[in-house]
Motif scaffolding. Structure first.
Motif, PDB file in Angstrom:
ATOM      1  N   GLN B   6       0.787  -1.017   0.216  1.00 59.15           N
ATOM      2  CA  GLN B   6      -0.167  -0.054   0.065  1.00 59.15           C
ATOM      3  C   GLN B   6       1.329   1.340   0.374  1.00 59.15           C
ATOM      4  O   GLN B   6       1.970   1.506   0.729  1.00 59.15           O
ATOM      5  N   CYS B  23      -3.745  -1.179  -3.307  1.00 57.36           N
ATOM      6  CA  CYS B  23      -3.312  -2.507  -3.405  1.00 57.36           C
ATOM      7  C   CYS B  23      -3.158  -3.168  -3.857  1.00 57.36           C
ATOM      8  O   CYS B  23      -3.179  -3.318  -5.039  1.00 57.36           O
ATOM      9  N   CYS B  92      -5.091  -3.640   3.147  1.00 61.18           N
ATOM     10  CA  CYS B  92      -5.285  -4.552   2.306  1.00 61.18           C
ATOM     11  C   CYS B  92      -4.777  -5.808   2.752  1.00 61.18           C
ATOM     12  O   CYS B  92      -3.405  -5.897   3.235  1.00 61.18           O
ATOM     13  N   THR B 108      -3.556   2.695   4.612  1.00 60.66           N
ATOM     14  CA  THR B 108      -3.783   4.174   4.411  1.00 60.66           C
ATOM     15  C   THR B 108      -4.041   4.610   5.608  1.00 60.66           C
ATOM     16  O   THR B 108      -5.507   4.042   5.630  1.00 60.66           O
TER      17      THR B 108
END
Lengths: 115, 114
Positions: B6, B23, B92, B108
């Protein structure tokens, strides 16, 4: 359903002390997991269990032990706490069949500070 | 080896703007699952979506949409008309090759400014 519950929510340990982080799920999930999340980082798998009586190491198992005597409970044991174990610990569970990998549902986390 | 990248560590947007969280994943397994989780300031992890490697259909759920492209090994997440309540860290994750092989990205952090 309560889902995945963890106790305690927060704990301060002194170096060398031991403690057990409790995790319980009421969804009859066969798979359970323990992760740690360090500040600004993703989650790293400590241990996992595919069913009662079966456990295995994840990516970062050193300094920890687990047991799985029942489907519902998956406690994580720290024997000799070290500052490097300061982290947030998440327990998760999922219902997984041999041919599938199901979604993991997480508990609220236990924040551990080792001083 | 498994890896989830990420690249965006922090993003700030003004409310009502659209935002895409990237991602990119790596795995040698042909069967795998991809996930997105949300971690609001309260700290819990909230499941958002799961996608398996055989299903490249895009998904839309309200203001959320996901674009899965195997050709580029990407599983991007778009929030349309962002709201302050979307402020959180988004992770992710890749699950493949056995239940111990779960790899999370570093997350993130999204900040939506009113």
């Amino acid at each position: 359903n309560a889902g995945v519950t963890q106790t305690p929510k927060f704990r301060i340990l002194k170096i060398g002390q031991s403690m057990t982080l409790q995790c319980t799920q009421d969804m009859n999930h066969n798979y359970m997991y323990w992760y740690r999340q360090d500040p600004g980082m993703g989650l790293k798998l400590i241990y996992y269990s595919v069913g009662a009586g079966i456990t295995d190491k994840g990516e970062v198992p050193n300094g920890y032990n687990v047991s799985r005597s029942t489907t519902e409970d998956f406690p994580l044991r720290l024997e000799l706490a070290a500052p490097s174990q300061t982290s947030v610990y998440f327990c998760a569970s999922s219902y997984s069949q041999p041919t599938g990998m199901e979604t993991q549902y997480f508990g609220p986390g236990t924040r551990l500070l080792v001083l | 080896a498994q890896k989830v990248t990420q690249a965006q560590t922090e993003i700030s947007v003004v409310e009502k703007e659209d935002v895409t969280l990237d991602c990119v994943y790596e795995t040698r397994d042909t069967t795998y699952y991809l996930f997105w989780y949300k971690q609001p300031p309260s700290g819990e992890l909230v499941f958002l979506i799961r996608r398996n490697s055989f299903d490249e259909q895009n998904e839309i759920s309200g203001r959320y949409s996901w674009n899965f492209q195997k050709s580029t090994s990407s599983f991007n997440f778009t929030i349309t008309a962002s709201q302050v309540v979307d402020s959180a860290v988004y992770f992710c994750a890749l699950l493949s090759g056995g239940y111990q092989k779960v790899t999370f990205g570093i997350g993130t952090k999204l900040q939506v400014i009113p």
